[in-house]
Design a protein around this motif. Structure first.
Motif, short mmCIF file in Angstrom:
data_model
loop_
_atom_site.label_atom_id
_atom_site.label_comp_id
_atom_site.label_asym_id
_atom_site.label_seq_id
_atom_site.Cartn_x
_atom_site.Cartn_y
_atom_site.Cartn_z
N LEU A 267 0.81 -1.06 0.05
CA LEU A 267 0.03 -0.15 -0.03
C LEU A 267 0.87 1.32 0.19
O LEU A 267 0.52 2.23 -0.57
N ALA A 268 1.99 1.13 0.53
CA ALA A 268 2.98 2.18 0.57
C ALA A 268 3.36 2.49 -0.93
O ALA A 268 3.38 4.02 -1.15
N TYR A 269 3.65 1.70 -1.79
CA TYR A 269 3.84 1.79 -3.25
C TYR A 269 2.48 2.38 -3.78
O TYR A 269 2.92 3.18 -4.74
N VAL A 270 1.64 1.59 -3.68
CA VAL A 270 0.19 2.20 -4.38
C VAL A 270 0.10 3.70 -4.00
O VAL A 270 -0.18 4.40 -4.67
N ALA A 271 0.00 3.99 -2.71
CA ALA A 271 -0.05 5.28 -2.27
C ALA A 271 0.78 6.26 -2.93
O ALA A 271 0.33 7.35 -3.44
N GLN A 272 2.06 5.93 -2.93
CA GLN A 272 2.83 6.93 -3.45
C GLN A 272 2.82 7.05 -4.98
O GLN A 272 2.68 8.12 -5.52
N GLU A 273 2.49 6.01 -5.84
CA GLU A 273 2.14 6.27 -7.20
C GLU A 273 0.76 6.76 -7.51
O GLU A 273 0.63 7.68 -8.41
N ALA A 274 -0.21 6.30 -6.90
CA ALA A 274 -1.64 6.49 -7.20
C ALA A 274 -1.91 7.93 -6.93
O ALA A 274 -2.52 8.79 -7.50
N VAL A 275 -1.20 8.60 -5.82
CA VAL A 275 -1.37 10.17 -5.37
C VAL A 275 -0.52 11.06 -6.14
O VAL A 275 -1.11 11.90 -6.57
N GLN A 276 0.80 10.65 -5.95
CA GLN A 276 1.88 11.68 -6.40
C GLN A 276 1.97 11.47 -7.83
O GLN A 276 2.23 12.51 -8.60
N TRP A 280 -4.87 9.94 -9.08
CA TRP A 280 -5.81 9.25 -9.13
C TRP A 280 -6.74 9.69 -8.00
O TRP A 280 -8.06 9.51 -7.89
N LEU A 281 -6.05 9.76 -6.73
CA LEU A 281 -6.85 10.07 -5.46
C LEU A 281 -6.03 10.80 -4.51
O LEU A 281 -4.86 11.21 -4.82
N GLN A 282 -6.44 11.59 -3.48
CA GLN A 282 -5.96 12.52 -2.53
C GLN A 282 -5.35 11.33 -1.46
O GLN A 282 -6.06 10.65 -1.31
N PRO A 283 -4.74 11.90 -0.73
CA PRO A 283 -4.12 11.42 0.62
C PRO A 283 -5.10 10.65 1.44
O PRO A 283 -4.98 9.72 1.92
N GLY A 284 -6.21 11.83 1.76
CA GLY A 284 -7.27 11.36 2.54
C GLY A 284 -8.10 10.20 1.84
O GLY A 284 -8.48 9.43 2.68
N GLU A 285 -8.15 10.34 0.60
CA GLU A 285 -9.00 9.23 -0.01
C GLU A 285 -8.38 7.84 -0.12
O GLU A 285 -9.05 6.90 0.13
N MET A 286 -7.02 7.90 0.06
CA MET A 286 -6.41 6.49 0.12
C MET A 286 -6.63 5.79 1.69
O MET A 286 -6.90 4.84 1.63
N LEU A 287 -6.66 6.85 2.69
CA LEU A 287 -7.27 6.38 3.93
C LEU A 287 -8.55 5.77 3.73
O LEU A 287 -8.91 4.69 4.70
N ASP A 288 -9.47 6.61 3.24
CA ASP A 288 -10.78 6.29 2.94
C ASP A 288 -11.05 4.72 2.55
O ASP A 288 -11.77 3.94 3.02
#
Length: 451
Positions: A267-276, A280-288
């Motif tokens: 998820l760290a990898y997904v969050a890094q790529e998907a957000v930055q 595709w989504l914002q950091p808060g949305e990744m948490l959602d």
């Protein structure tokens, strides 16, 4: 080979799927209780044998374990049935909740729900760091590897796949050279003593279909590679590589090959790529999305469906946004889980040879240690975006850091997160209970604030 009918097996696997809450440890425990202790279909040693192999693979080990045992009992159709049933409830639940999220996410009660879930999810990820670290970091070299992994991904922004590859190479070489730090015989707990293989329905023998066959390996590899990569190539050719569906298919196909260490690590990898990278989504949305996955049955990695859903929602092209989002979410699930069946059907007949290689076991040990650092990075990343309204990037001297604005500290989120941490670590409450409690508190707080 077995007296269990395909129909009876279907209902048992459906029952396991419906109870598959709480992450891989809880899911594996449920499978053990039902398959080993209750139904007596498979013995303790064979169950752990299959689990050890699944731990070596990229992807969700609990879903792959279900596929393995289903294949062992009823050949390829049995593996497909068990693996698909394990995914289906979570896929439907995440899809329905994703629709609710984009259509009603700004309603006070729904905002409160996700406000509470974010705080609980941060506490759950911190608990994952503690649990994995306690199991994996058994000596100083492994602690050092975890620390180096954290610094590499957090401070230098190195990609997750590179960290995993380097850790695996170090561990493999260490195993070949006989380094004691990597000679760890990890055991996997169970919910009970279990029965012997001789007393199980499968017995000690190896079914004919479970014996290695080059011809079958080529057939199954060709079939599942086509099912997995065929749509990826078709989308890139027809729509072009920059189309959102092509990007989703390519990115999550790559992710499916490097998801060692469980969902929290990747998820760290997904969050890094998907957000930055992709936006595709914002950091808060990744948490959602992670909150949704934590509260629904099935593999935690199902959160990727939410990511693909929002990615296509924001770039629907000529399609209706909700239709595009639905297709994006389902496409993500397809390219994420199709490789899981390939790993099992292709590799399971050769599992004995794999388990006998000490160097391969050492590579897994090193990867698991590196994963602790990656999960810690995920916890830090989540904490910054849960507890602070404003986070700014800073770069210098080769470092890349996210720094919070101290004045933007969200005291409500901090209080709820501390309460969740206390419930999990001090009072040993269940993950589902903590998630539900924080969600209720979040709804109440938002509703009172709106009055």
């Amino acid at each position: 080979m077995t007296a269990v009918s395909f129909r009876d097996a279907f209902w048992v696997w459906a029952r396991i799927a419906a109870l598959s809450f709480g992450g891989p440890a809880a899911q594996i425990a449920v499978m053990h209780r039902i398959l080993v202790d209750e139904k007596r279909w498979i013995g303790e040693t064979r169950f752990l044998h299959a689990l050890n192999y699944c731990m070596l693979l990229p992807g969700p080990e609990a879903q792959q374990l279900a596929t393995y045992i289903g294949w062992l009992m009823h050949r390829t159709p049995g593996g497909l049935m068990a693996g698909l049933l394990f995914i289906f409830p979570g896929m439907v639940a995440i899809l329905a909740l994703s629709w609710l999220y984009v259509l009603a996410g700004h309603i006070g009660a729904v905002e409160g729900l996700f406000f509470g879930l974010k705080a609980a999810v941060l506490a759950v990820v911190l608990q994952a760091v503690q649990r994995v670290g306690k199991k994996a970091l058994r000596n100083r070299p492994l602690w050092a590897m975890a620390g180096a992994s954290f610094i590499a991904i957090h401070a230098f922004d190195l990609p997750f796949p590179l960290i995993i590859v380097v850790a695996g190479i170090i561990g493999y070489l260490g195993g070949k050279l006989g380094w004691a730090a990597f000679d760890l015989h990890q055991s996997h707990g169970s919910t009970g003593r279990g029965l012997s293989d001789a007393d199980s329905l499968l017995g000690n023998g190896v079914p004919d279909h479970a014996k290695p066959s080059l011809r079958w390996s080529l057939i199954i590899a060709g079939a599942f590679l086509t099912l997995w990569l065929g749509p990826v190539l078709a989308l890139n050719i027809v729509l072009g590589p920059d189309n959102v569906f092509s990007t989703i298919a390519s990115f999550f196909s790559k992710m499916a090959v490097v998801t060692f260490g469980g969902a929290y690590a990747v998820l760290a990898y997904v969050a890094q790529e998907a957000v930055q990278t992709y936006g595709w989504l914002q950091p808060g949305e990744m948490l959602d999305g992670l909150g949704l996955a934590e509260t629904t049955p099935g593999p935690l990695i199902m959160v990727t469906q939410f990511v693909g859903f929002l990615g296509a929602w924001r770039a629907p092209g000529s399609l209706d946004p909700l239709l595009a989002a639905t297709l994006g979410g389902l496409l993500t699930t397809w390219v994420t889980f199709t490789p899981c069946f390939l790993w099992i059907f292709l590799g399971a007949p050769y599992v004995e040879a794999l388990r006998g290689q000490k160097a391969l076991s050492a590579a897994l040990t090193a990867i698991t240690a590196a994963v602790v650092g990656v999960i810690l990075n995920l916890a830090v990343w989540f904490a910054l975006h849960v507890l602070f309204w404003s986070v700014r990037p800073w770069s210098g001297y080769g470092l890349h850091l996210d720094l919070p604005d101290p004045g933007s500290l969200d005291l409500g989120a901090l209080a709820l997160t501390l309460a969740a941490i206390l419930l999990l670590f001090r009072f040993k409450r269940g993950t589902g209970e903590v998630l539900a409690g924080c969600a209720v508190v979040g709804v109440v707080v938002k509703l009172l604030a709106g009055m």
